[in-house]
Write an enzyme that holds these catalytic residues in place. Structure first.
Site, PDB file in Angstrom:
ATOM      1  N   HIS A  11      -9.326   0.766  -3.097  1.00  0.00           N
ATOM      2  CA  HIS A  11      -9.945  -0.575  -3.083  1.00  0.00           C
ATOM      3  C   HIS A  11     -11.200  -0.631  -2.215  1.00  0.00           C
ATOM      4  CE1 HIS A  11      -6.603  -1.779  -5.407  1.00  0.00           C
ATOM      5  NE2 HIS A  11      -5.737  -1.487  -4.454  1.00  0.00           N
ATOM      6  N   CYS A  43      -0.375  -4.203  -5.247  1.00  0.00           N
ATOM      7  CA  CYS A  43       0.083  -5.597  -5.200  1.00  0.00           C
ATOM      8  C   CYS A  43       0.860  -5.975  -6.455  1.00  0.00           C
ATOM      9  CB  CYS A  43      -1.117  -6.533  -5.059  1.00  0.00           C
ATOM     10  SG  CYS A  43      -2.559  -5.778  -4.312  1.00  0.00           S
ATOM     11  N   ALA A 300      -5.380  -5.490   0.832  1.00  0.00           N
ATOM     12  CA  ALA A 300      -6.386  -5.149  -0.178  1.00  0.00           C
ATOM     13  C   ALA A 300      -7.599  -6.068  -0.074  1.00  0.00           C
ATOM     14  CB  ALA A 300      -5.767  -5.247  -1.570  1.00  0.00           C
TER      15      ALA A 300
HETATM   16  C1  LIG Z   1       3.515  -2.017  -2.770  1.00  0.00           C
HETATM   17  C2  LIG Z   1       2.277  -2.605  -2.131  1.00  0.00           C
HETATM   18  C3  LIG Z   1       1.968  -3.928  -2.323  1.00  0.00           C
HETATM   19  C4  LIG Z   1       0.836  -4.486  -1.740  1.00  0.00           C
HETATM   20  N1  LIG Z   1       0.558  -5.809  -1.970  1.00  0.00           N
HETATM   21  C5  LIG Z   1      -0.584  -6.341  -1.467  1.00  0.00           C
HETATM   22  C6  LIG Z   1      -0.945  -7.687  -1.769  1.00  0.00           C
HETATM   23  O1  LIG Z   1      -0.227  -8.410  -2.489  1.00  0.00           O
HETATM   24  N2  LIG Z   1      -2.106  -8.181  -1.265  1.00  0.00           N
HETATM   25  C7  LIG Z   1      -2.936  -7.419  -0.486  1.00  0.00           C
HETATM   26  O2  LIG Z   1      -3.994  -7.902  -0.069  1.00  0.00           O
HETATM   27  N3  LIG Z   1      -2.612  -6.139  -0.173  1.00  0.00           N
HETATM   28  C8  LIG Z   1      -1.466  -5.582  -0.647  1.00  0.00           C
HETATM   29  N4  LIG Z   1      -1.135  -4.279  -0.351  1.00  0.00           N
HETATM   30  C9  LIG Z   1      -1.990  -3.515   0.573  1.00  0.00           C
HETATM   31  C10 LIG Z   1      -3.141  -2.872  -0.133  1.00  0.00           C
HETATM   32  O3  LIG Z   1      -2.679  -2.123  -1.228  1.00  0.00           O
HETATM   33  C11 LIG Z   1      -3.909  -1.982   0.837  1.00  0.00           C
HETATM   34  O4  LIG Z   1      -4.364  -2.786   1.890  1.00  0.00           O
HETATM   35  C12 LIG Z   1      -5.084  -1.340   0.120  1.00  0.00           C
HETATM   36  O5  LIG Z   1      -4.612  -0.390  -0.802  1.00  0.00           O
HETATM   37  C13 LIG Z   1      -6.046  -0.676   1.083  1.00  0.00           C
HETATM   38  O6  LIG Z   1      -7.070  -0.104   0.350  1.00  0.00           O
HETATM   39  P1  LIG Z   1      -7.889   1.124   0.907  1.00  0.00           P
HETATM   40  O7  LIG Z   1      -8.854   1.510  -0.159  1.00  0.00           O
HETATM   41  O8  LIG Z   1      -8.403   0.832   2.258  1.00  0.00           O
HETATM   42  O9  LIG Z   1      -6.821   2.283   1.139  1.00  0.00           O
HETATM   43  P2  LIG Z   1      -5.815   3.024   0.167  1.00  0.00           P
HETATM   44  O10 LIG Z   1      -5.390   2.155  -0.932  1.00  0.00           O
HETATM   45  O11 LIG Z   1      -4.785   3.621   1.039  1.00  0.00           O
HETATM   46  O12 LIG Z   1      -6.714   4.183  -0.471  1.00  0.00           O
HETATM   47  C14 LIG Z   1      -7.180   5.252   0.269  1.00  0.00           C
HETATM   48  C15 LIG Z   1      -7.758   6.299  -0.662  1.00  0.00           C
HETATM   49  O13 LIG Z   1      -8.234   7.372   0.130  1.00  0.00           O
HETATM   50  C16 LIG Z   1      -7.848   8.608  -0.463  1.00  0.00           C
HETATM   51  N5  LIG Z   1      -7.768   9.610   0.605  1.00  0.00           N
HETATM   52  C17 LIG Z   1      -7.008   9.587   1.725  1.00  0.00           C
HETATM   53  N6  LIG Z   1      -7.240  10.686   2.478  1.00  0.00           N
HETATM   54  C18 LIG Z   1      -8.162  11.414   1.818  1.00  0.00           C
HETATM   55  C19 LIG Z   1      -8.816  12.658   2.085  1.00  0.00           C
HETATM   56  N7  LIG Z   1      -8.566  13.360   3.189  1.00  0.00           N
HETATM   57  N8  LIG Z   1      -9.707  13.105   1.185  1.00  0.00           N
HETATM   58  C20 LIG Z   1      -9.991  12.394   0.062  1.00  0.00           C
HETATM   59  N9  LIG Z   1      -9.392  11.227  -0.237  1.00  0.00           N
HETATM   60  C21 LIG Z   1      -8.507  10.745   0.631  1.00  0.00           C
HETATM   61  C22 LIG Z   1      -6.507   8.289  -1.134  1.00  0.00           C
HETATM   62  O14 LIG Z   1      -6.239   9.205  -2.174  1.00  0.00           O
HETATM   63  C23 LIG Z   1      -6.738   6.871  -1.636  1.00  0.00           C
HETATM   64  O15 LIG Z   1      -7.254   6.842  -2.933  1.00  0.00           O
HETATM   65  C24 LIG Z   1      -0.004  -3.686  -0.932  1.00  0.00           C
HETATM   66  C25 LIG Z   1       0.305  -2.347  -0.730  1.00  0.00           C
HETATM   67  C26 LIG Z   1       1.425  -1.790  -1.326  1.00  0.00           C
HETATM   68  C27 LIG Z   1       1.739  -0.345  -1.104  1.00  0.00           C
END
Ligand SMILES: Cc1cc2nc3c(=O)[nH]c(=O)nc-3n(C[C@H](O)[C@H](O)[C@H](O)COP(=O)(O)OP(=O)(O)OC[C@H]3O[C@@H](n4cnc5c(N)ncnc54)[C@H](O)[C@@H]3O)c2cc1C
Length: 445
Positions: A11, A43, A300
């Site tokens: 995200h 989510c 997210a």
């Molecule tokens: C079941 C569930 C339900 C949720 N429901 C909600 C909701 O209703 N509302 C809401 O706001 N939030 C919700 N969340 C939280 C939300 O999903 C996270 O806050 C969001 O995914 C964060 O996004 P991000 O891109 O920062 O990190 P992430 O989604 O963790 O993505 C990180 C990315 O980095 C990549 N990565 C990591 N390390 C490396 C590396 N060393 N090299 C290359 N790539 C790497 C991973 O593969 C991944 O694609 C939920 C989460 C879960 C698990």
């Protein structure tokens, strides 16, 4: 023209990449992600598992092709193994196993978070499950087809645990929801609200085991069979661990300043302690307006906003974050709860001279006989400054949009008195002439 390397394309990464490329600055954007997919809406995972939606197709909103079409070079299934912050280089392993070295002028870290797995005996037994990725949801859905899986224990009654408890119960499994706290959702709601959710879960057949610490998992033939807490033993053919998330910051822990939980500390421009390195989403801190300080709130919504801010600043624009309030919502069976900012309990714990005002009413005038439901609201404010610092609303009616006003009120430091005079319209189809928000504000101490 700079070369900008992005690590992580979920995200936060996707929002950042799209923001940078849409500025058309001519910067080169190179992206590495360890996973095989982009933009999975975790989510929607509980809705998918609980078969409340048709399938997973709608749970993605971007992909490699879209981002490449905008001009990025994307490496999927390509984890970055190491970063040389002095030499400004990242080292990744590509899908075919070859090593790739990429230099950068600017680096954006969007590596997200990972579920916390408690170090208890039995954690490696078969059918002990974490939930984060699309692939985890697929695993859980496969396991639910197994007739031998009759009981499921969900450990952790935060919003993910509560949502999954409902999803598993919809499959007719026997569900136990376990938490060390004596209620569910305590980070977001005060007891009067968590009691509503607790009763809702119990009435729908979820067994609640709150106020208990998981001590071990026991199995038979390598498969999990029981959860043992300090207060009881619960049958569980599958155990889902939902006790929280930790930021993925191994890559930068020695090169960048980190917060108490390991997240990269960033300023309001998403800059880390190194000027040319930005961090966004779950791997970074947020600026929390309720405490006027940095904090960690993994959502997210925050990931997308920080991705937009980080993207603008990485390509040289000057965009400052307005901060966040931790606004959130949950819908379990037909009970909807939304909150923002601090609960009264948390505010008191932090030493704030807080007060709250509650109001319970119908959403619409009593003469509206259909589609009308009771609503419960609490507004939390600082007694010294009168500034609003939190709000919680619960109803079977869709009250979700009301919380956004409170989010803005906290951000803009609106007082409870000012809220009581705010122009809130009235139409019986929607609300009462003396609506519950105004009434709660007017009746504040
Ligand atoms: C079941 C569930 C339900 C949720 N429901 C909600 C909701 O209703 N509302 C809401 O706001 N939030 C919700 N969340 C939280 C939300 O999903 C996270 O806050 C969001 O995914 C964060 O996004 P991000 O891109 O920062 O990190 P992430 O989604 O963790 O993505 C990180 C990315 O980095 C990549 N990565 C990591 N390390 C490396 C590396 N060393 N090299 C290359 N790539 C790497 C991973 O593969 C991944 O694609 C939920 C989460 C879960 C698990």
């Amino acid at each position: 023209m700079s070369k900008i390397v992005v690590v992580g394309a979920n995200h936060a990464g996707t929002a950042c990449i799209k923001t940078m490329l849409s500025q058309k600055t001519g910067d080169e954007v190179v992206v590495f992600d360890a996973n095989s997919n982009i933009s999975f809406l975790g989510c929607g995972m509980a809705l998918w598992i609980g078969e409340q939606i048709k399938g997973s197709e709608g749970l993605f909103y971007s992909n490699k092709e879209e981002l490449e079409g905008m001009g990025a070079k994307i490496y999927m299934e390509a984890p970055v193994d190491r970063i040389d912050f002095e030499g400004k280089k990242v080292y990744a392993t590509l899908k075919d196993g070859t090593k790739k070295e990429e230099s950068y002028d600017k680096l954006v870290l969007a590596t997200g978070s990972w579920p916390i797995i408690p170090d208890v005996p039995g954690k490696d037994l078969e059918n002990v499950q974490m939930v984060k990725l699309f692939q985890h949801a697929q695993e859980v859905i496969e396991k639910l087809k197994d007739e031998e899986i009759k009981s499921v224990a969900v450990v952790g009654a935060g919003y993910i645990g509560v949502e999954l408890a409902e999803a598993f119960q919809r499959h007719g499994k026997k569900i136990t929801l376990i938490d060390i706290a004596d209620t569910c959702l305590p980070n977001y709601y005060d007891t009067e609200f968590t009691d509503l959710m607790r009763n809702n879960l119990a009435e729908n057949g979820v067994d609640l085991a709150f106020g208990q610490r998981m001590e071990r998992l026991e199995g038979e033939n390598g498969k999990v069979k029981r959860v043992v807490t300090d207060k009881g033993t619960y049958d569980a053919d599958m155990v889902v661990l939902c006790i929280g998330f930790r930021p993925n910051t191994a890559l930068g822990k020695d090169g960048l300043e980190t917060f108490r939980n390991g997240a990269y500390v960033v300023d309001k421009y998403q800059r880390t302690s190194r000027e040319e390195v930005f961090a966004i989403g779950d791997c970074a801190t947020v600026y929390d307006n309720t405490i006027d300080d940095v904090n960690y709130i993994a959502l997210a919504t925050n990931a997308v906003r920080s991705g937009i801010v980080g993207g603008h600043n990485a390509v040289g624009s000057d965009l400052e974050s307005v901060g966040v309030q931790g606004s959130n919502g949950i819908c379990i069976y037909d009970l909807k709860m939304v909150s923002t900012g601090l609960t009264y309990a948390r505010a008191k714990k932090m030493g704030i001279n807080a007060a709250y005002t509650d109001f319970d009413d119908m959403q619409k005038p009593e003469f509206i006989e259909h589609d009308n439901e009771p609503v419960k609201i609490r507004i939390v404010y600082n007694k010294d400054t009168r500034v609003i610092i939190g709000a919680q609303i619960a109803s079977k009616y869709d009250i979700s949009m009301g919380i956004h006003m409170f989010s803005l009120a906290i951000q803009e430091k609106v007082t409870i008195e000012k809220l009581s005079l705010t122009d809130i319209f009235f139409l019986p189809h929607f609300n009462k002439p003396y609506n519950y928000i105004t009434m709660a504000a007017i009746t504040a101490e």
